[in-house]
Scaffold this active site. Sequence first.
Site, PDB file in Angstrom:
ATOM      1  N   GLY A   1       7.055  -7.070  15.638  1.00 28.36           N
ATOM      2  CA  GLY A   1       8.185  -7.909  15.263  1.00 28.36           C
ATOM      3  C   GLY A   1       7.992  -8.503  13.877  1.00 28.36           C
TER       4      GLY A   1
ATOM      5  N   ARG B   1       8.455   0.330  16.155  1.00 29.61           N
ATOM      6  CA  ARG B   1       7.561   0.605  17.276  1.00 29.61           C
ATOM      7  C   ARG B   1       7.164   2.081  17.210  1.00 29.61           C
ATOM      8  NH1 ARG B   1       6.539  -4.643  18.797  1.00 29.61           N
ATOM      9  NH2 ARG B   1       8.499  -5.796  18.990  1.00 29.61           N
TER      10      ARG B   1
ATOM     11  N   ASP C   1      -0.378  -9.086  18.221  1.00 33.83           N
ATOM     12  CA  ASP C   1      -1.353  -8.538  19.169  1.00 33.83           C
ATOM     13  C   ASP C   1      -1.295  -7.007  19.245  1.00 33.83           C
ATOM     14  OD1 ASP C   1      -3.200  -8.992  21.619  1.00 33.83           O
ATOM     15  OD2 ASP C   1      -1.592  -7.750  22.426  1.00 33.83           O
TER      16      ASP C   1
ATOM     17  N   THR D   1       3.157 -13.227  13.227  1.00 37.58           N
ATOM     18  CA  THR D   1       4.073 -13.258  14.363  1.00 37.58           C
ATOM     19  C   THR D   1       4.583 -14.676  14.534  1.00 37.58           C
ATOM     20  OG1 THR D   1       4.233 -13.128  16.784  1.00 37.58           O
ATOM     21  CG2 THR D   1       2.045 -13.465  15.875  1.00 37.58           C
TER      22      THR D   1
ATOM     23  N   ASP E   1       5.320 -16.086  17.228  1.00 37.38           N
ATOM     24  CA  ASP E   1       4.895 -16.653  18.517  1.00 37.38           C
ATOM     25  C   ASP E   1       3.615 -17.477  18.424  1.00 37.38           C
ATOM     26  OD1 ASP E   1       7.031 -15.586  19.898  1.00 37.38           O
ATOM     27  OD2 ASP E   1       5.987 -13.733  20.404  1.00 37.38           O
TER      28      ASP E   1
ATOM     29  N   ASP F   1       0.579 -16.528  18.769  1.00 34.36           N
ATOM     30  CA  ASP F   1      -0.186 -16.204  19.975  1.00 34.36           C
ATOM     31  C   ASP F   1      -1.384 -15.295  19.719  1.00 34.36           C
ATOM     32  OD1 ASP F   1       1.227 -13.945  19.308  1.00 34.36           O
ATOM     33  OD2 ASP F   1       1.930 -13.510  21.340  1.00 34.36           O
TER      34      ASP F   1
ATOM     35  N   ARG G   1       7.465 -14.953  24.881  1.00 39.03           N
ATOM     36  CA  ARG G   1       7.335 -14.216  26.145  1.00 39.03           C
ATOM     37  C   ARG G   1       6.078 -14.605  26.901  1.00 39.03           C
ATOM     38  NH1 ARG G   1       6.839  -8.019  25.263  1.00 39.03           N
ATOM     39  NH2 ARG G   1       4.837  -8.770  24.487  1.00 39.03           N
TER      40      ARG G   1
END
Length: 319
Positions: A11, A72, A103, A125, A127, A129, A171
């Site tokens: 992303g 992707r 990730d 990212t 996120d 994360d 997510r």
Amino acid sequence: MKRIGVLTSGGDSPGMNAAIRAVVRKAIYHDVEVYGIYYGYSGLINNHIEKMEVGDVGDIIHRGGTMLYTARCEEFKTKEGQQQAIENLNKAGIDGLVVVGGDGSFHGAEALTSLGYPTIGVPGTIDNDVPGTDFTIGFDTALNTVINAIDKIRDTATSHERTYVIEVMGRDAGDLALWSGLADGAETIMIPEQPQETEDIVERLLRGHRRGKKHSIIIVAEGVGSGVDVAREIQDETGLETRVTVLGHIQRGGSPTAFDRVLASRLASRAVELLLEGESGKMVGLVNNQVVHKPIQTALEEKHKIDQNMYKLSQELSI
């Protein structure tokens, strides 16, 4: 090392362009050629590789998204795809690679490393994360986008005396929800790392309503569930008029904040230095405002954790 490559994967996040710029200019400063790989790992397999000059990255530090695009690539998950990627890199004479992403991108970087190809990961990212760094490139910009949206929604929530459920990205990680909820005084923050019973949320809302509170903001990370479902359940249980807003991909766009521009520049520059120092299979990160590096594998094996003290504080301040 005479030539290095750079790609963005997964992303997109605001600040990726700043990272690309830093890789190109840092490398050229050290008399190293730079090649951009377009469309992430798919570009490696399909040989979308072009040499980059200083001017190619002019006037991009303030732009969101990624000039190298991203995609992707299921084929890259296979050994055959990985070998094809390395073959294309070798044909182009590229000695090492900088991968900017999250990730999934780091798993790809680790795969290349395991096959003997020098690779360094830069965490990008929204996120936030990726273990091994306090902040990922793009998180601060996305956070400010969310806060700006919540501020506007709170105005109409106040005017109409309604409860608003706002669904944000996340997510598997609740950092966007937690930070935005604390910054905007949300009454409830729902994140994957800290499950809550609906009864507790309903009781908090009703308690506020009994003391005269006319509106409430509830932040839901997408990993918890649908904001629409949460809003419907709350309205059914409380009888309070409830609306829902799903912020969606607006959170990924926009001009990066000063923090993300500086973070991207620092991390990407260090990634180039690591390649020139002969390192491989490492990721760069920011810990206590210091640029650090550690094995990518260690980061992949660790589990992302939220700041429990922040979560506790959000609950204490939302009474």
